[in-house]
Design a protein around this motif. Sequence first.
Motif, PDB file in Angstrom:
ATOM      1  N   ARG A 156       0.833  -1.211   0.000  1.00  0.00           N
ATOM      2  CA  ARG A 156       0.000   0.000   0.000  1.00  0.00           C
ATOM      3  C   ARG A 156       0.862   1.254   0.000  1.00  0.00           C
ATOM      4  O   ARG A 156       0.555   2.232  -0.684  1.00  0.00           O
ATOM      5  CB  ARG A 156      -0.957  -0.018   1.183  1.00  0.00           C
ATOM      6  N   LYS A 157       1.960   1.222   0.738  1.00  0.00           N
ATOM      7  CA  LYS A 157       2.878   2.367   0.769  1.00  0.00           C
ATOM      8  C   LYS A 157       3.458   2.618  -0.628  1.00  0.00           C
ATOM      9  O   LYS A 157       3.700   3.760  -1.016  1.00  0.00           O
ATOM     10  CB  LYS A 157       4.002   2.123   1.778  1.00  0.00           C
ATOM     11  N   ALA A 158       3.654   1.553  -1.400  1.00  0.00           N
ATOM     12  CA  ALA A 158       4.179   1.671  -2.767  1.00  0.00           C
ATOM     13  C   ALA A 158       3.104   2.097  -3.765  1.00  0.00           C
ATOM     14  O   ALA A 158       3.393   2.288  -4.943  1.00  0.00           O
ATOM     15  CB  ALA A 158       4.794   0.341  -3.204  1.00  0.00           C
ATOM     16  N   GLY A 159       1.857   2.227  -3.305  1.00  0.00           N
ATOM     17  CA  GLY A 159       0.780   2.683  -4.188  1.00  0.00           C
ATOM     18  C   GLY A 159      -0.298   1.644  -4.449  1.00  0.00           C
ATOM     19  O   GLY A 159      -1.215   1.900  -5.228  1.00  0.00           O
ATOM     20  N   GLY A 160      -0.215   0.475  -3.817  1.00  0.00           N
ATOM     21  CA  GLY A 160      -1.239  -0.554  -3.989  1.00  0.00           C
ATOM     22  C   GLY A 160      -2.575  -0.091  -3.438  1.00  0.00           C
ATOM     23  O   GLY A 160      -2.641   0.520  -2.374  1.00  0.00           O
ATOM     24  N   ILE A 161      -3.624  -0.360  -4.196  1.00  0.00           N
ATOM     25  CA  ILE A 161      -4.969   0.075  -3.800  1.00  0.00           C
ATOM     26  C   ILE A 161      -5.904  -1.123  -3.873  1.00  0.00           C
ATOM     27  O   ILE A 161      -5.918  -1.862  -4.866  1.00  0.00           O
ATOM     28  CB  ILE A 161      -5.489   1.192  -4.738  1.00  0.00           C
ATOM     29  N   PHE A 162      -6.706  -1.294  -2.829  1.00  0.00           N
ATOM     30  CA  PHE A 162      -7.724  -2.335  -2.843  1.00  0.00           C
ATOM     31  C   PHE A 162      -8.893  -1.922  -3.721  1.00  0.00           C
ATOM     32  O   PHE A 162      -9.285  -0.752  -3.730  1.00  0.00           O
ATOM     33  CB  PHE A 162      -8.241  -2.619  -1.431  1.00  0.00           C
ATOM     34  N   LYS A 163      -9.456  -2.874  -4.428  1.00  0.00           N
ATOM     35  CA  LYS A 163     -10.615  -2.648  -5.289  1.00  0.00           C
ATOM     36  C   LYS A 163     -11.864  -2.387  -4.452  1.00  0.00           C
ATOM     37  O   LYS A 163     -12.720  -1.589  -4.832  1.00  0.00           O
ATOM     38  CB  LYS A 163     -10.812  -3.871  -6.191  1.00  0.00           C
ATOM     39  N   THR A 164     -11.986  -3.091  -3.331  1.00  0.00           N
ATOM     40  CA  THR A 164     -13.123  -2.935  -2.427  1.00  0.00           C
ATOM     41  C   THR A 164     -12.597  -2.937  -0.997  1.00  0.00           C
ATOM     42  O   THR A 164     -11.446  -3.264  -0.748  1.00  0.00           O
ATOM     43  CB  THR A 164     -14.122  -4.108  -2.557  1.00  0.00           C
ATOM     44  N   LYS A 165     -13.471  -2.599  -0.076  1.00  0.00           N
ATOM     45  CA  LYS A 165     -13.124  -2.757   1.332  1.00  0.00           C
ATOM     46  C   LYS A 165     -13.058  -4.246   1.647  1.00  0.00           C
ATOM     47  O   LYS A 165     -13.627  -5.074   0.942  1.00  0.00           O
ATOM     48  CB  LYS A 165     -14.178  -2.099   2.215  1.00  0.00           C
ATOM     49  N   GLU A 166     -12.386  -4.561   2.742  1.00  0.00           N
ATOM     50  CA  GLU A 166     -12.336  -5.951   3.197  1.00  0.00           C
ATOM     51  C   GLU A 166     -13.748  -6.469   3.427  1.00  0.00           C
ATOM     52  O   GLU A 166     -14.570  -5.777   4.011  1.00  0.00           O
ATOM     53  CB  GLU A 166     -11.615  -6.051   4.538  1.00  0.00           C
ATOM     54  N   LYS A 167     -13.998  -7.669   2.971  1.00  0.00           N
ATOM     55  CA  LYS A 167     -15.281  -8.302   3.229  1.00  0.00           C
ATOM     56  C   LYS A 167     -15.139  -9.385   4.285  1.00  0.00           C
ATOM     57  O   LYS A 167     -16.127  -9.862   4.826  1.00  0.00           O
ATOM     58  CB  LYS A 167     -15.843  -8.897   1.946  1.00  0.00           C
ATOM     59  N   ILE A 168     -13.917  -9.779   4.532  1.00  0.00           N
ATOM     60  CA  ILE A 168     -13.645 -10.785   5.554  1.00  0.00           C
ATOM     61  C   ILE A 168     -12.412 -10.317   6.312  1.00  0.00           C
ATOM     62  O   ILE A 168     -11.439  -9.881   5.712  1.00  0.00           O
ATOM     63  CB  ILE A 168     -13.466 -12.184   4.925  1.00  0.00           C
ATOM     64  N   LYS A 169     -12.477 -10.351   7.612  1.00  0.00           N
ATOM     65  CA  LYS A 169     -11.402  -9.826   8.452  1.00  0.00           C
ATOM     66  C   LYS A 169     -10.504 -10.948   8.944  1.00  0.00           C
ATOM     67  O   LYS A 169     -10.951 -12.057   9.188  1.00  0.00           O
ATOM     68  CB  LYS A 169     -11.988  -9.109   9.673  1.00  0.00           C
ATOM     69  N   TYR A 170      -9.247 -10.621   9.114  1.00  0.00           N
ATOM     70  CA  TYR A 170      -8.339 -11.541   9.776  1.00  0.00           C
ATOM     71  C   TYR A 170      -8.782 -11.682  11.225  1.00  0.00           C
ATOM     72  O   TYR A 170      -9.086 -10.689  11.885  1.00  0.00           O
ATOM     73  CB  TYR A 170      -6.896 -11.022   9.717  1.00  0.00           C
ATOM     74  N   LYS A 171      -8.830 -12.911  11.684  1.00  0.00           N
ATOM     75  CA  LYS A 171      -9.240 -13.171  13.060  1.00  0.00           C
ATOM     76  C   LYS A 171      -8.088 -12.995  14.033  1.00  0.00           C
ATOM     77  O   LYS A 171      -8.298 -12.720  15.196  1.00  0.00           O
ATOM     78  CB  LYS A 171      -9.770 -14.606  13.179  1.00  0.00           C
ATOM     79  N   TYR A 172      -6.873 -13.199  13.550  1.00  0.00           N
ATOM     80  CA  TYR A 172      -5.728 -13.233  14.448  1.00  0.00           C
ATOM     81  C   TYR A 172      -4.662 -12.270  13.957  1.00  0.00           C
ATOM     82  O   TYR A 172      -4.174 -12.402  12.856  1.00  0.00           O
ATOM     83  CB  TYR A 172      -5.135 -14.637  14.496  1.00  0.00           C
ATOM     84  N   ASN A 173      -4.327 -11.310  14.766  1.00  0.00           N
ATOM     85  CA  ASN A 173      -3.186 -10.453  14.470  1.00  0.00           C
ATOM     86  C   ASN A 173      -2.690  -9.844  15.763  1.00  0.00           C
ATOM     87  O   ASN A 173      -3.293 -10.024  16.812  1.00  0.00           O
ATOM     88  CB  ASN A 173      -3.508  -9.412  13.387  1.00  0.00           C
ATOM     89  N   SER A 174      -1.617  -9.114  15.684  1.00  0.00           N
ATOM     90  CA  SER A 174      -0.949  -8.646  16.883  1.00  0.00           C
ATOM     91  C   SER A 174      -1.794  -7.709  17.742  1.00  0.00           C
ATOM     92  O   SER A 174      -1.635  -7.659  18.946  1.00  0.00           O
ATOM     93  CB  SER A 174       0.376  -7.978  16.520  1.00  0.00           C
ATOM     94  N   SER A 175      -2.712  -6.961  17.149  1.00  0.00           N
ATOM     95  CA  SER A 175      -3.519  -6.041  17.942  1.00  0.00           C
ATOM     96  C   SER A 175      -4.955  -6.515  18.093  1.00  0.00           C
ATOM     97  O   SER A 175      -5.757  -5.859  18.712  1.00  0.00           O
ATOM     98  CB  SER A 175      -3.527  -4.653  17.294  1.00  0.00           C
ATOM     99  N   ASN A 176      -5.278  -7.657  17.491  1.00  0.00           N
ATOM    100  CA  ASN A 176      -6.614  -8.229  17.499  1.00  0.00           C
ATOM    101  C   ASN A 176      -7.608  -7.367  16.719  1.00  0.00           C
ATOM    102  O   ASN A 176      -8.797  -7.510  16.845  1.00  0.00           O
ATOM    103  CB  ASN A 176      -7.115  -8.479  18.907  1.00  0.00           C
ATOM    104  N   LYS A 177      -7.099  -6.427  15.933  1.00  0.00           N
ATOM    105  CA  LYS A 177      -7.912  -5.627  15.021  1.00  0.00           C
ATOM    106  C   LYS A 177      -7.220  -5.638  13.674  1.00  0.00           C
ATOM    107  O   LYS A 177      -6.007  -5.523  13.599  1.00  0.00           O
ATOM    108  CB  LYS A 177      -8.043  -4.177  15.502  1.00  0.00           C
ATOM    109  N   SER A 178      -7.986  -5.718  12.623  1.00  0.00           N
ATOM    110  CA  SER A 178      -7.378  -5.739  11.301  1.00  0.00           C
ATOM    111  C   SER A 178      -6.737  -4.387  10.986  1.00  0.00           C
ATOM    112  O   SER A 178      -7.318  -3.346  11.248  1.00  0.00           O
ATOM    113  CB  SER A 178      -8.434  -6.069  10.244  1.00  0.00           C
TER     114      SER A 178
END
Length: 180
Positions: A156-178
């Motif tokens: 994303r920092k290099a300019g990558g853009i998502f076509k849509t918002k996330e429709k499914i969230k990661y359940k597990y990550n370091s802050s417990n929030k995507s």
Amino acid sequence: MKHNEMSLGSVNQAKYSHEEIAAAFTKYLACKDGCSKTQDWKPYVDLFDEQDCVVDHHGMGRFRGKAEIERYIVDSMAPWEGGLTFPIDWFTIDVPNGAVIFQVQNAFPPPLDKDGKRFMFPNWTRLVYGGNGKWISEETVYNPARDAQSTIKAWRKAGGIFKTKEKIKYKYNSSNKSKL
């Protein structure tokens, strides 16, 4: 792509031949590549057995049955304009257990990194074959908190853009929030 056949003895009699499992895996790889290009994931879902299929994605959850698998794959791939691709680094066919284990890269669409390479991170997948060209399970293992998030952030920092918002969230990550 490197390959070897496991030769660890097993008390189980092999239910499927190496050739049958290998043919189904070749079809799986071609199908996933095709779905990535078209963004039509129905052919991927059709690779799974009608009755007892499950996809266990350690970052997103467990999906049972073709309807849940279709929702998972369509929703998880929706944000990727141009589609993710999945180059294979290596695989092995475990005939006694009817399984294929492989390392695959999650390769992002452009932009490229500063060295002209695609942003990507690896995961390890285990497919279990159920006969008649169908899979009964797919289990994907990686560290979404470390690998996915840092790679997506750099993309994303290099300019990558998502076509849509996330429709499914990661359940597990370091802050417990995507943070994608």
